[in-house]
Design a protein around this motif. Structure first.
Motif, mmCIF file in Angstrom:
data_model
loop_
_atom_site.group_PDB
_atom_site.id
_atom_site.type_symbol
_atom_site.label_atom_id
_atom_site.label_comp_id
_atom_site.label_asym_id
_atom_site.label_seq_id
_atom_site.Cartn_x
_atom_site.Cartn_y
_atom_site.Cartn_z
ATOM 1 N N VAL A 173 1.045 -1.168 0.088
ATOM 2 C CA VAL A 173 0.140 0.097 -0.086
ATOM 3 C C VAL A 173 0.845 1.324 -0.067
ATOM 4 N N THR A 174 1.884 1.450 0.713
ATOM 5 C CA THR A 174 2.698 2.363 1.086
ATOM 6 C C THR A 174 4.110 2.582 0.284
ATOM 7 N N GLY A 175 4.817 1.316 0.142
ATOM 8 C CA GLY A 175 5.892 1.284 -0.406
ATOM 9 C C GLY A 175 7.097 1.321 0.723
ATOM 10 N N ARG A 176 6.537 1.411 1.994
ATOM 11 C CA ARG A 176 7.321 1.461 3.126
ATOM 12 C C ARG A 176 7.860 -0.057 3.589
ATOM 13 N N VAL A 177 8.946 -0.284 3.911
ATOM 14 C CA VAL A 177 9.407 -1.543 4.575
ATOM 15 C C VAL A 177 9.395 -1.354 6.285
ATOM 16 N N LEU A 189 7.005 -3.125 14.124
ATOM 17 C CA LEU A 189 5.677 -2.752 13.851
ATOM 18 C C LEU A 189 5.448 -1.839 12.917
ATOM 19 N N PRO A 190 4.149 -1.995 12.174
ATOM 20 C CA PRO A 190 3.806 -1.037 11.090
ATOM 21 C C PRO A 190 3.834 0.295 11.707
ATOM 22 N N LEU A 243 12.348 -11.502 1.159
ATOM 23 C CA LEU A 243 11.662 -10.413 0.019
ATOM 24 C C LEU A 243 11.805 -9.093 0.244
ATOM 25 N N LEU A 244 11.323 -8.768 1.510
ATOM 26 C CA LEU A 244 11.171 -7.541 1.926
ATOM 27 C C LEU A 244 12.491 -6.963 2.541
ATOM 28 N N GLY A 245 13.652 -7.617 2.300
ATOM 29 C CA GLY A 245 14.876 -6.948 2.435
ATOM 30 C C GLY A 245 15.540 -7.334 4.121
ATOM 31 N N HIS A 246 14.497 -8.224 4.801
ATOM 32 C CA HIS A 246 15.138 -8.701 6.134
ATOM 33 C C HIS A 246 16.192 -9.923 5.942
ATOM 34 N N HIS A 286 18.600 0.534 7.398
ATOM 35 C CA HIS A 286 17.834 0.554 5.943
ATOM 36 C C HIS A 286 17.605 -0.700 5.258
ATOM 37 N N TRP A 287 16.447 -1.020 4.761
ATOM 38 C CA TRP A 287 16.101 -2.259 4.088
ATOM 39 C C TRP A 287 15.573 -2.033 2.764
ATOM 40 N N GLU A 288 15.941 -2.931 1.687
ATOM 41 C CA GLU A 288 15.628 -2.577 0.432
ATOM 42 C C GLU A 288 14.944 -3.910 0.023
ATOM 43 N N PRO A 289 13.821 -4.070 -0.446
ATOM 44 C CA PRO A 289 12.943 -5.057 -1.041
ATOM 45 C C PRO A 289 13.955 -5.904 -2.036
ATOM 46 N N ASN A 290 13.832 -7.197 -2.052
ATOM 47 C CA ASN A 290 14.607 -7.934 -3.189
ATOM 48 C C ASN A 290 14.130 -7.572 -4.601
#
Length: 448
Positions: free
Chosen positions: A121-125, A131-132, A269-272, A345-349
């Motif tokens: 929805v937001t593009g935020r990781v 928590l959100p 896949l979210l970069g974790h 900082h975390w970047e999605p795959n």
């Protein structure tokens, strides 16, 4: 009384997950409220029924939360093929003149996972183990939002909407009192098609298995989203009966380090930092679990959302990384070892979009495809003569009884409260009757 006080007084908790008390979850400052209508797992139909039939009430509740908490953006997130549901929500939004968006998601698993839906929805990781709220978001599912609507009318959370499907004669959405037995719910769905069966409380991927022998003790709680009746010799039943020692032995002998469990892991896949194949490799070496707890890969097991992708869909060898992660999470918790973030900082795959798992294909792998396309439109309301209401059906400590054996209670009366200062939720009588027993649960029988 403000809306958070009403929610607390009604005993509302998250309806589809771990049952976090909603009045606590909504405390804070947010710039986006996401109403989760993706109904993450295959077979579930409860939220879809609510969106089709209670759209106006859902919009009213959302607007009340938005206004009370001063949240600038509100989004209903649901799957793109939920056409009737989208139409109902759009109509209700227009009628209310409400500044509410709809975000239509692809049909993939786990689209309804809280951290996944925030990114969609937001593009935020959301940070690992976070928590959100850390990225300005709060997520509540549709059923929870409807419970909030009822709390606004001073109606306590005593009735639960849930799906009953699988090996039953008439798959149905039920509205029954909290504490209703699973067996009674199955009878309301026309009864099981076989004499013996395996029951799952929740969805086929993350739901809690209930063997046939334990069926009489299983009851509907505030977090029960579904009751699935599955074959006793089916995939899910066999999967659940593999003990952890046997699974560790299989991992040592059969894990081929193909990395599929990691490549398809939604958290990875979210970069974790979670990499299930590395965890499996280290356990395969034969080192005692207690000696591995300070290893960084092992500590990353705490990031597992227990979605089951790794073992139901990804692993070609039939291994169960999730089950091992659950074991490790408990061992780390018992040892007092908490996850420590080392990055900021975390970047999605980059391949995340290509690795989304189609829900329909997942249903086939999970052994429930034969029930996947059931059209469930009927709502059946029923009140049994007896309920057994657990005192621990939410995140936090169990509620403390405020009634004793022999007391006569009315539906909606408070029968248990959280300990002072502790995280918890109020529990109300879900039927009118006399208290028959008080222990870890409270049994009420009508007509006595």
């Amino acid at each position: 009384m403000g809306i958070l006080e009403k929610i607390a007084a009604a005993g509302v908790v998250g309806c589809g997950g771990a049952g976090f008390p909603t009045h606590v979850k909504l405390k804070g400052q947010f710039d986006c409220l996401i109403v989760n209508g993706a109904e993450c797992e295959p077979l579930l139909r409860t939220d879809r029924w609510l969106m089709r039939n209670k759209a106006a009430e859902l919009v009213e509740a959302v607007l009340a939360v938005k206004e009370a908490l001063h949240i600038p953006r509100v989004v209903f997130a649901l799957k793109h093929h939920y056409e009737e549901e989208s139409a109902a929500l759009r109509s209700a939004i227009r009628a209310a003149g409400a500044p509410i968006e709809l975000c239509e998601l692809e049909s993939f698993y786990p689209a309804g996972d809280e951290q996944t839906i925030v990114y969609e929805v937001t593009g935020r990781v959301v940070p690992p183990a976070g928590l959100p709220s850390e990225v300005g978001c709060v997520v509540d599912n549709v059923a929870t939002m409807y419970a909030i609507y009822e709390s606004m009318q001073d109606v306590p959370f005593t009735q639960k909407y849930l799906t009953v499907t699988g090996e039953v004669r008439s798959p149905v959405v039920l509205r029954v009192p909290v504490g209703t037995s699973f067996r009674h719910c199955i009878e309301l769905a026309g009864g099981a098609l076989t004499n013996r069966f395996y029951t799952v409380a929740g969805g086929p991927m993350m739901g809690r298995g209930v063997p046939y022998e334990g069926l009489d003790d299983a009851v509907v709680t505030k977090t029960t989203s579904a009751i699935l009746v599955l074959p006793e010799d089916g995939y899910r039943a066999g999967h659940d009966t593999v003990d952890i020692c046997h699974m560790l032995n299989r991992a040592r002998s059969a894990c081929i380090q193909c990395t599929q469990c990691t490549q398809l892991c939604p958290r990875h896949l979210l970069g974790h930092g979670l990499q299930p194949h590395r965890i499996m490799r280290k356990l395969a070496a034969g080192t005692a679990v207690g000696e591995l707890l300070h290893d960084s890969d092992i500590r990353n097991a705490q990031l597992c959302c227990e979605c089951g992708v790794c073992e139901v869909y990804a692993c070609p060898m039939g291994l169960q990384p999730r089950k091992i992660n659950v074991m490790l999470k408990k061992a780390l918790r018992d040892a007092g070892i908490k996850y420590q973030r080392t990055e900021t900082h975390w970047e999605p795959n980059l391949n995340r979009e290509l690795r989304k798992i189609p829900t329909e294909r997942l249903a086939s792998r999970a052994g429930v495809y034969q029930y996947y396309n059931y059209e469930i439109r009927e709502l059946l309301c029923d009140t049994p003569e007896q309920v057994t209401i657990p005192l621990n059906m939410h995140i936090g400590v169990p509620a403390v009884p405020t009634v004793t054996v022999g007391d006569v209670v009315q539906k909606g009366d408070v029968i248990a409260c959280p300990q002072e200062g502790a995280l918890g939720a109020i529990i109300h009588a879900s039927i009118t009757g006399r208290v028959r027993s008080v222990g870890t649960s409270i049994t009420i029988v009508s007509g006595e």
